[in-house]
Scaffold this active site. Sequence first.
Site, PDB file in Angstrom:
ATOM      1  N   LYS B  86     105.335 169.860 -47.640  1.00 29.62           N
ATOM      2  CA  LYS B  86     105.478 169.588 -46.205  1.00 29.62           C
ATOM      3  C   LYS B  86     104.184 169.057 -45.609  1.00 29.62           C
ATOM      4  CE  LYS B  86     108.661 173.484 -45.609  1.00 29.62           C
ATOM      5  NZ  LYS B  86     108.719 174.831 -45.028  1.00 29.62           N
ATOM      6  N   HIS B 136      88.624 174.319 -68.111  1.00 29.70           N
ATOM      7  CA  HIS B 136      89.759 175.221 -68.327  1.00 29.70           C
ATOM      8  C   HIS B 136      89.171 176.443 -69.029  1.00 29.70           C
ATOM      9  CE1 HIS B 136      93.569 176.892 -68.969  1.00 29.70           C
ATOM     10  NE2 HIS B 136      94.198 175.919 -69.593  1.00 29.70           N
TER      11      HIS B 136
END
Lengths: 176, 306
Positions: B86, B136
């Site tokens: 949104k 990572h």
Amino acid sequence: MEQKRIVMDAAGIDRSLTRIAHEILEKNKGTEELTLVGIRTGGVFLAERLRKKIAKIEGVEIPLGILDITMYRDDLLSTNRKPKIGKTDIPFSLDNRKVILVDDVLFTGRTIRAAMDALIDFGRPKLIQLAVLIDRGHRELPIRADFVGKDLPSSLWEAVSVNLTEKSGRDEVVIE
Amino acid sequence: MKLSKKDLLGIRDLTVDEINLILETAESFIEVSTRDIKKVPTLRGKTVINLFLEASTRTRTSFEIAGKRLSADTINISSTTSSIVKGETLIDTAKNLEAMNPDAIVIRHSAAGAPQILARIMKQPIINAGDGAHEHPTQALLDMMTIKAKKGKISGLKIAIVGDIAHSRVARSNIYGLTRMGAHVTVAGPATMMPRYIDRMGVRVCCRLEEAIRDADIIMMLRIQTERQQENLFPSLREYANYFCLNGENIKLAKDDVLVMHPGPINRGVEIAPEIADGPYSVILDQVTNGVAVRMALLYLLTGGK
């Protein structure tokens, strides 16, 4: 003033363990379903010694597990310390076993509460009994030992340490 | 002992002692996953939010299982089902999550540096579960744990990392970690996927797979990160496989007891032949098992307390 007092020497510790081994066998009528679980780290050495003594008396090697109770402590969230987590090694089911939990010093009882919670996660023992070398009192939980090497009334601010050959190079119980 | 930082953003920030602490703690947590009752009460009452704004199976599941096995409540958010569609910004999302008082945030994001932004604005510990082509760290930690478990040490081992080095956050985190722990790291890949000045990270650079894996103790194969490549860096998958696929033939160049690792997901027949991925040298699934323990260790070490 600092005072260091030896309250139990090597011979005393050995005699106590011999008696406890006999008491365990007497109370449980032999070695059937009997299992020792030592609490890291002092309890593990004592459990190993009890196992040898029981083997000598009955000619049977009973299973021995190692329990680290850190994951079950009740003070993990109240301090910023991160106690080191040791390895637990109980490579057998505790279902229907008679578990003798072994520790060096019985104090507040909180370690034993954590240990019992941990044991229940490994199955449903037929019973749990507690063997300790030293009971120094000051319980904060309704917990009591089944087998005691020595009752040692102590003040809260005294430190009781069980030194064992496997770790400290000699056997002695010291109060300071 | 505890970690000196609030967050785990990258391996680059960790000392040797901190890496060892994480690995040793993880080794103790391995046992919990082998029990019939796979749960301990260590993080009871803690809430861990897994904010995964980039695709993931392994890492997200692994973090969720790690949290649940420690009795924390875990909540997963993925980009497609969140208010990001949104138009909400990452910072606004973070502030709203913070208002719900979680105890740790695990974040994966396609933008390098996203975890650093959260770490700056949020008081909760932030764990980097992969940020762009940057780092990572939990993958490198589980790789180090796997190496240590199989080889007994990391120091002195010859380790080859092969593939799309430029776009691989796994390669970057592992290079930081493995060199810090004393391993000899060699990287290999097509010149178009080799970052400039990579040798400054303390690694040997090769152009050919065969050269990199000769006498290697460990071979880490990487997936081509097509989602991060902006242009065509190689002619075809077939040609890539011709030069950079680890197979039953070229693996003979490595040591007899070589371990083959891969962070997953694997592309069979591209960077790794099926007979290698499923073969006796492969520890790919051990890596996944150890991943849960490493994440349990980090959640334990970073959350809780006053």
